[in-house]
Design a protein around this motif. Structure first.
Motif, PDB file in Angstrom:
ATOM      1  N   PRO A 159      30.108  17.194   1.959  1.00  0.00           N
ATOM      2  CA  PRO A 159      29.643  18.365   0.798  1.00  0.00           C
ATOM      3  C   PRO A 159      30.793  18.371  -0.329  1.00  0.00           C
ATOM      4  CG  PRO A 159      30.294  19.552   2.953  1.00  0.00           C
ATOM      5  CD  PRO A 159      30.476  17.960   3.347  1.00  0.00           C
ATOM      6  N   ALA A 160      32.024  18.453  -0.368  1.00  0.00           N
ATOM      7  CA  ALA A 160      32.961  18.461  -1.305  1.00  0.00           C
ATOM      8  C   ALA A 160      33.675  17.470  -1.619  1.00  0.00           C
ATOM      9  CB  ALA A 160      34.148  19.595  -0.688  1.00  0.00           C
ATOM     10  N   SER A 161      34.202  16.608  -0.815  1.00  0.00           N
ATOM     11  CA  SER A 161      34.855  15.279  -1.352  1.00  0.00           C
ATOM     12  C   SER A 161      34.014  14.153  -1.432  1.00  0.00           C
ATOM     13  CB  SER A 161      35.786  14.624  -0.145  1.00  0.00           C
ATOM     14  OG  SER A 161      35.145  14.330   1.054  1.00  0.00           O
ATOM     15  N   ASN A 162      32.617  14.441  -1.094  1.00  0.00           N
ATOM     16  CA  ASN A 162      31.486  13.323  -1.280  1.00  0.00           C
ATOM     17  C   ASN A 162      32.096  11.948  -0.528  1.00  0.00           C
ATOM     18  OD1 ASN A 162      29.691  14.746  -2.753  1.00  0.00           O
ATOM     19  ND2 ASN A 162      30.993  14.470  -4.547  1.00  0.00           N
ATOM     20  N   LEU A 163      33.020  11.969   0.250  1.00  0.00           N
ATOM     21  CA  LEU A 163      33.283  10.807   1.190  1.00  0.00           C
ATOM     22  C   LEU A 163      31.779  10.318   2.027  1.00  0.00           C
ATOM     23  CD1 LEU A 163      36.877  11.415   2.168  1.00  0.00           C
ATOM     24  CD2 LEU A 163      36.169   9.985   0.536  1.00  0.00           C
ATOM     25  N   LYS A 199      36.885  16.268   5.018  1.00  0.00           N
ATOM     26  CA  LYS A 199      38.092  16.606   4.914  1.00  0.00           C
ATOM     27  C   LYS A 199      38.423  18.036   5.029  1.00  0.00           C
ATOM     28  CE  LYS A 199      40.695  13.638   3.857  1.00  0.00           C
ATOM     29  NZ  LYS A 199      41.526  12.594   4.816  1.00  0.00           N
ATOM     30  N   ARG A 200      39.380  18.615   4.728  1.00  0.00           N
ATOM     31  CA  ARG A 200      39.475  20.190   4.740  1.00  0.00           C
ATOM     32  C   ARG A 200      38.737  20.893   3.804  1.00  0.00           C
ATOM     33  NH1 ARG A 200      46.059  20.535   4.783  1.00  0.00           N
ATOM     34  NH2 ARG A 200      45.708  18.794   3.764  1.00  0.00           N
ATOM     35  N   PRO A 201      38.595  20.585   2.602  1.00  0.00           N
ATOM     36  CA  PRO A 201      37.720  21.132   1.716  1.00  0.00           C
ATOM     37  C   PRO A 201      36.092  21.023   2.402  1.00  0.00           C
ATOM     38  CG  PRO A 201      39.152  19.950   0.362  1.00  0.00           C
ATOM     39  CD  PRO A 201      39.237  19.519   1.886  1.00  0.00           C
ATOM     40  N   ASP A 202      35.959  19.946   2.852  1.00  0.00           N
ATOM     41  CA  ASP A 202      34.457  19.900   3.369  1.00  0.00           C
ATOM     42  C   ASP A 202      34.418  20.723   4.459  1.00  0.00           C
ATOM     43  OD1 ASP A 202      34.022  17.589   1.499  1.00  0.00           O
ATOM     44  OD2 ASP A 202      35.202  16.350   2.908  1.00  0.00           O
ATOM     45  N   GLU A 203      35.444  20.661   5.467  1.00  0.00           N
ATOM     46  CA  GLU A 203      35.196  21.379   6.694  1.00  0.00           C
ATOM     47  C   GLU A 203      35.143  22.969   6.246  1.00  0.00           C
ATOM     48  OE1 GLU A 203      37.729  22.389  10.837  1.00  0.00           O
ATOM     49  OE2 GLU A 203      38.146  20.672   9.590  1.00  0.00           O
ATOM     50  N   LYS A 204      35.670  23.526   5.299  1.00  0.00           N
ATOM     51  CA  LYS A 204      35.657  24.793   4.887  1.00  0.00           C
ATOM     52  C   LYS A 204      34.078  25.190   4.381  1.00  0.00           C
ATOM     53  CE  LYS A 204      36.773  27.725   1.101  1.00  0.00           C
ATOM     54  NZ  LYS A 204      37.037  29.182   1.557  1.00  0.00           N
ATOM     55  N   MET A 205      33.419  24.426   3.808  1.00  0.00           N
ATOM     56  CA  MET A 205      32.164  24.478   3.353  1.00  0.00           C
ATOM     57  C   MET A 205      31.251  24.336   4.220  1.00  0.00           C
ATOM     58  SD  MET A 205      32.040  22.262  -0.478  1.00  0.00           S
ATOM     59  CE  MET A 205      30.162  22.651  -0.562  1.00  0.00           C
TER      60      MET A 205
END
Length: 303
Positions: A144-148, A238-244
């Motif tokens: 959701p954040a990194s778009n990986l 990644k961490r920003p994704d995990e937060k979301m």
């Protein structure tokens, strides 16, 4: 241990018990062999389904979600009915028919699978037949954040039943089993901070109207399961994704009861769905047991 020479391979086989073939007197040509399956007698009962199961077979999936064309491995069951006066079926005809469709290019195209199912009954000289297949389906999923991007997956289900005596000769059932995240509303409500969550398994089976069936049915069933959960699962975070993802789960707490009802509401709104069963099972993270809820509903009998 060393030795200067070994017995020959033939001698070794004899040593370990091999014996020469016996001279038989039974025929070796098919048209001279006894056909027990076609023997006619009163065998007490008709059989609803007889055939082969757990057949592993390659299958091509066409999808609106990338990868748009993929090859998977299906577990297949092929059966026909059998009259009371017939002893058995010629099961080799089932695999012969399946092989002919493999050579054409067996896929998840429901028109092709209906044709295959009817042909099973025809080659067996029976009035009904059924095809059941289960197989993994993969699709690209962006964080959701990194778009990986990574590959998510779920299990698809197709069942086609043919009965030449019915007005609607084909009954088609499709389904999906997908894992999601569920966060406990009670835990969130009573705790000073945090809430326990767990992986939930959603299983959907829908009987469809062939005239209204959407070709995008697998994507729609996936959406019904994931959009109503606390959060979807992701292959890459990644961490920003995990937060979301964790915050989304906290913002959308779901009991199994909640999730089952919400999915049922979506299925109720899909025009191509006639009947459905939804089962949600939470693999509880603070209990030794699982939690489960199930709804079955026939839209044709609604008041």
């Amino acid at each position: 241990m060393t030795r200067s020479s070994f017995p020959t391979k033939k001698e070794r086989h004899v040593l370990f018990g091999s014996v020469p073939p016996v001279t038989g007197n039974k025929p070796t040509l098919k048209d001279q062999m006894t056909d027990l399956q076609n023997h006619r007698e009163d065998y007490l009962f008709a059989i609803e389904e007889v055939g082969i199961t757990r057949v592993k077979h390659p299958l091509t999936i066409h999808s609106t979600m990338a990868p748009h064309v993929q090859t998977t491995i299906a577990s297949i069951e092929l059966t026909t009915n059998l009259g009371q006066k017939s002893k058995g079926i010629n099961m080799s005809r089932l695999t012969e028919t399946l092989e002919s469709y493999r050579q054409e290019g067996l896929s998840t195209d429901l028109a092709q699978l209906c044709k295959l199912t009817k042909e099973l009954a025809v080659v067996m000289n029976q009035t009904g037949s059924k095809l059941v297949m289960e197989f993994p389906w993969f699709y690209e999923r962006s964080a959701p954040a990194s778009n990986l991007i990574g590959l998510g997956h779920s299990e698809l289900y197709i069942e086609i039943a043919y009965d030449e005596s019915k007005y609607r000769k084909f009954e088609i059932t499709v389904g999906i089993t997908v894992a999601v995240t569920t966060l406990c509303p009670c835990s969130k409500e009573i705790s000073e901070y945090s809430a326990h969550n767990q992986r939930g398994l959603v299983s959907i089976r829908v009987n469809v109207d062939p005239q209204l069936l959407d070709d995008n049915w697998k994507v729609m069933l996936l959406e019904a399961a994931e959009s109503n959960a606390s959060a979807a699962l992701h292959p890459v975070l990644k961490r920003p994704d995990e937060k979301m993802v964790t915050e989304r789960a906290y913002e959308n707490p779901r009991f199994v009861e909640d999730l089952t009802r919400l999915i049922a509401a979506d299925l109720y709104e899909y025009d191509f769905v006639e009947r459905f069963t939804v089962e949600c099972r939470n693999e509880e993270s603070i209990h030794q047991h699982d939690a489960i809820a199930r709804i079955s509903f026939d839209k044709r009998q609604k008041s």
